[in-house]
Design an enzyme around this catalytic site. Structure first.
Site, PDB file in Angstrom:
ATOM      1  N   MET A  90       8.948  -0.526 -12.475  1.00  0.00           N
ATOM      2  CA  MET A  90       9.408  -1.756 -12.991  1.00  0.00           C
ATOM      3  C   MET A  90       8.872  -1.996 -14.339  1.00  0.00           C
ATOM      4  O   MET A  90       9.255  -3.011 -14.965  1.00  0.00           O
ATOM      5  CB  MET A  90       9.151  -2.734 -12.316  1.00  0.00           C
ATOM      6  CG  MET A  90       9.287  -3.283 -10.963  1.00  0.00           C
ATOM      7  SD  MET A  90      11.123  -3.313  -9.928  1.00  0.00           S
ATOM      8  CE  MET A  90      11.827  -4.803 -10.403  1.00  0.00           C
ATOM      9  N   ILE A  92      11.628  -0.946 -18.202  1.00  0.00           N
ATOM     10  CA  ILE A  92      13.054  -0.694 -18.880  1.00  0.00           C
ATOM     11  C   ILE A  92      12.501   0.177 -19.950  1.00  0.00           C
ATOM     12  O   ILE A  92      11.323   0.081 -20.726  1.00  0.00           O
ATOM     13  CB  ILE A  92      14.068  -1.537 -19.507  1.00  0.00           C
ATOM     14  CG1 ILE A  92      14.375  -2.902 -18.451  1.00  0.00           C
ATOM     15  CG2 ILE A  92      14.191  -1.214 -20.813  1.00  0.00           C
ATOM     16  CD1 ILE A  92      14.977  -3.886 -19.034  1.00  0.00           C
ATOM     17  N   LEU A  93      13.238   1.868 -19.368  1.00  0.00           N
ATOM     18  CA  LEU A  93      13.005   2.792 -20.667  1.00  0.00           C
ATOM     19  C   LEU A  93      13.532   2.657 -21.781  1.00  0.00           C
ATOM     20  O   LEU A  93      15.195   2.425 -21.805  1.00  0.00           O
ATOM     21  CB  LEU A  93      12.799   3.961 -19.489  1.00  0.00           C
ATOM     22  CG  LEU A  93      12.027   3.921 -18.600  1.00  0.00           C
ATOM     23  CD1 LEU A  93      12.399   4.884 -17.677  1.00  0.00           C
ATOM     24  CD2 LEU A  93      10.264   4.316 -18.638  1.00  0.00           C
ATOM     25  N   HIS A 109      17.733   1.925  -6.315  1.00  0.00           N
ATOM     26  CA  HIS A 109      18.332   0.524  -6.978  1.00  0.00           C
ATOM     27  C   HIS A 109      18.484  -0.041  -5.607  1.00  0.00           C
ATOM     28  O   HIS A 109      19.653   0.562  -5.120  1.00  0.00           O
ATOM     29  CB  HIS A 109      19.173   0.750  -8.306  1.00  0.00           C
ATOM     30  CG  HIS A 109      19.590  -0.822  -8.874  1.00  0.00           C
ATOM     31  ND1 HIS A 109      18.158  -1.373  -9.339  1.00  0.00           N
ATOM     32  CD2 HIS A 109      20.100  -1.206  -8.744  1.00  0.00           C
ATOM     33  CE1 HIS A 109      19.345  -3.421  -9.967  1.00  0.00           C
ATOM     34  NE2 HIS A 109      20.440  -3.037  -9.337  1.00  0.00           N
ATOM     35  N   LEU A 144      20.563   0.701 -18.578  1.00  0.00           N
ATOM     36  CA  LEU A 144      20.056   0.365 -17.589  1.00  0.00           C
ATOM     37  C   LEU A 144      20.926  -0.041 -15.834  1.00  0.00           C
ATOM     38  O   LEU A 144      22.034  -0.098 -16.082  1.00  0.00           O
ATOM     39  CB  LEU A 144      19.747  -1.254 -17.142  1.00  0.00           C
ATOM     40  CG  LEU A 144      19.098  -1.729 -15.901  1.00  0.00           C
ATOM     41  CD1 LEU A 144      17.286  -1.308 -15.973  1.00  0.00           C
ATOM     42  CD2 LEU A 144      18.349  -3.320 -16.508  1.00  0.00           C
TER      43      LEU A 144
HETATM   44  C1  GAR Z   1      12.336  -1.134  -3.404  1.00  0.00           C
HETATM   45  O1  GAR Z   1      13.640  -2.101  -3.262  1.00  0.00           O
HETATM   46  C2  GAR Z   1      13.170  -0.568  -5.465  1.00  0.00           C
HETATM   47  O2  GAR Z   1      14.746   0.340  -4.515  1.00  0.00           O
HETATM   48  C3  GAR Z   1      13.785  -2.078  -5.760  1.00  0.00           C
HETATM   49  O3  GAR Z   1      11.956  -1.744  -6.345  1.00  0.00           O
HETATM   50  C4  GAR Z   1      11.757  -1.562  -4.768  1.00  0.00           C
HETATM   51  C5  GAR Z   1       9.954  -0.938  -5.163  1.00  0.00           C
HETATM   52  O4  GAR Z   1       9.654  -0.698  -3.349  1.00  0.00           O
HETATM   53  N1  GAR Z   1      13.055  -1.066  -7.286  1.00  0.00           N
HETATM   54  C6  GAR Z   1      14.220  -1.787  -8.441  1.00  0.00           C
HETATM   55  O5  GAR Z   1      14.536  -3.199  -8.477  1.00  0.00           O
HETATM   56  C7  GAR Z   1      14.140  -1.210  -9.287  1.00  0.00           C
HETATM   57  N2  GAR Z   1      15.467  -1.279 -10.657  1.00  0.00           N
HETATM   58  P1  GAR Z   1       8.630   0.290  -3.143  1.00  0.00           P
HETATM   59  O6  GAR Z   1       7.628   0.135  -4.042  1.00  0.00           O
HETATM   60  O7  GAR Z   1       7.732   0.130  -1.386  1.00  0.00           O
HETATM   61  O8  GAR Z   1       9.477   1.653  -3.156  1.00  0.00           O
END
Ligand code: GAR
Length: 210
Positions: A90, A92-93, A109, A144
């Protein structure tokens, strides 16, 4: 053998799904490291218990995004990965970071991109009255939540859903499409056609769950 580095920020269930599928299906790949920007990320324990190298690059210790990304890249590169997998990472790169890993940096995503980039995807899908939702695996570019789509998983929005129930249904799809996408990468099954990515043999790049 392809070397994978997986980046997480929290629970790491997508990382876990990829690690398990890699072992169970005998991919021509090894998990070189799991790296977190948060020392308390739950997924670190799972990785350590599996004997996978872990590292923490705490973003709070860096004055700027440039400094953080430079150190992150230094640690990533010390594991010589063929592919870097963002799994609930989480941060931003910076464009310098995304350019360094061009075409070897994947993200998942929790929306059907290009809809709902950014945060709170499930709340926003519900607020719009969407009838389907889902998740997208894509190559990362400087913009992004853009970049070539590898696979999408679609789930129905059910009457009475809230963000939590919808997130749970989408997560089930995530755990199917992310391992599948990474497997295709390590098997060299993904082909670039212009700015898009196709499966070499025309395999379905969507998963429809009912
Ligand atoms: C997942 O739902 C993924 O899609 C989301 O965070 C969650 C991580 O769950 N990613 C984002 O929102 C990226 N912008 P996890 O740590 O159990 O894999």
């Amino acid at each position: 053998m392809k070397r994978l580095v997986i980046l997480i920020s929290g629970r790491g269930s997508n990382m876990e799904a990829i690690v398990k599928a890699c072992a169970a299906e005998g991919w021509p790949a090894s998990i070189a490291a799991v790296i977190s920007n948060r020392p308390d990320a739950g997924g670190l324990q799972f990785a350590a218990e599996r004997g996978i190298a872990t590292a923490v690059v705490d973003h709070k210790a860096y004055a700027s995004r440039d400094d953080f990304d430079a150190e992150l890249a230094r640690i990533i590169d010390s594991f010589s990965p063929d592919l870097v997998v963002l799994a609930g990472f989480m941060r931003i790169l910076t464009p310098a970071f995304t350019a360094r890993y061009e075409r070897r940096l994947l993200n998942i995503h929790p929306s059907l991109l290009p809809a709902f980039t950014g945060l709170h995807t499930h709340e926003r899908a519900l607020a719009m009255g969407c009838k389907v939702a889902g998740a997208t695996v894509h190559f990362v570019t400087a913009e992004l939540d853009h970049g070539a789509i590898v696979m999408q998983g679609v789930v129905p929005v059910q009457p009475g859903d809230d963000a939590k129930t919808l997130a749970g249904r989408v997560l089930t799809a995530e755990h199917r499409i992310y391992p599948q996408s990474v497997r295709w990468f390590v098997e060299d099954a993904l082909v670039w056609v212009g700015d898009t990515v196709q499966h070499r043999d025309g395999a379905a790049q969507q998963l429809l769950l009912s």
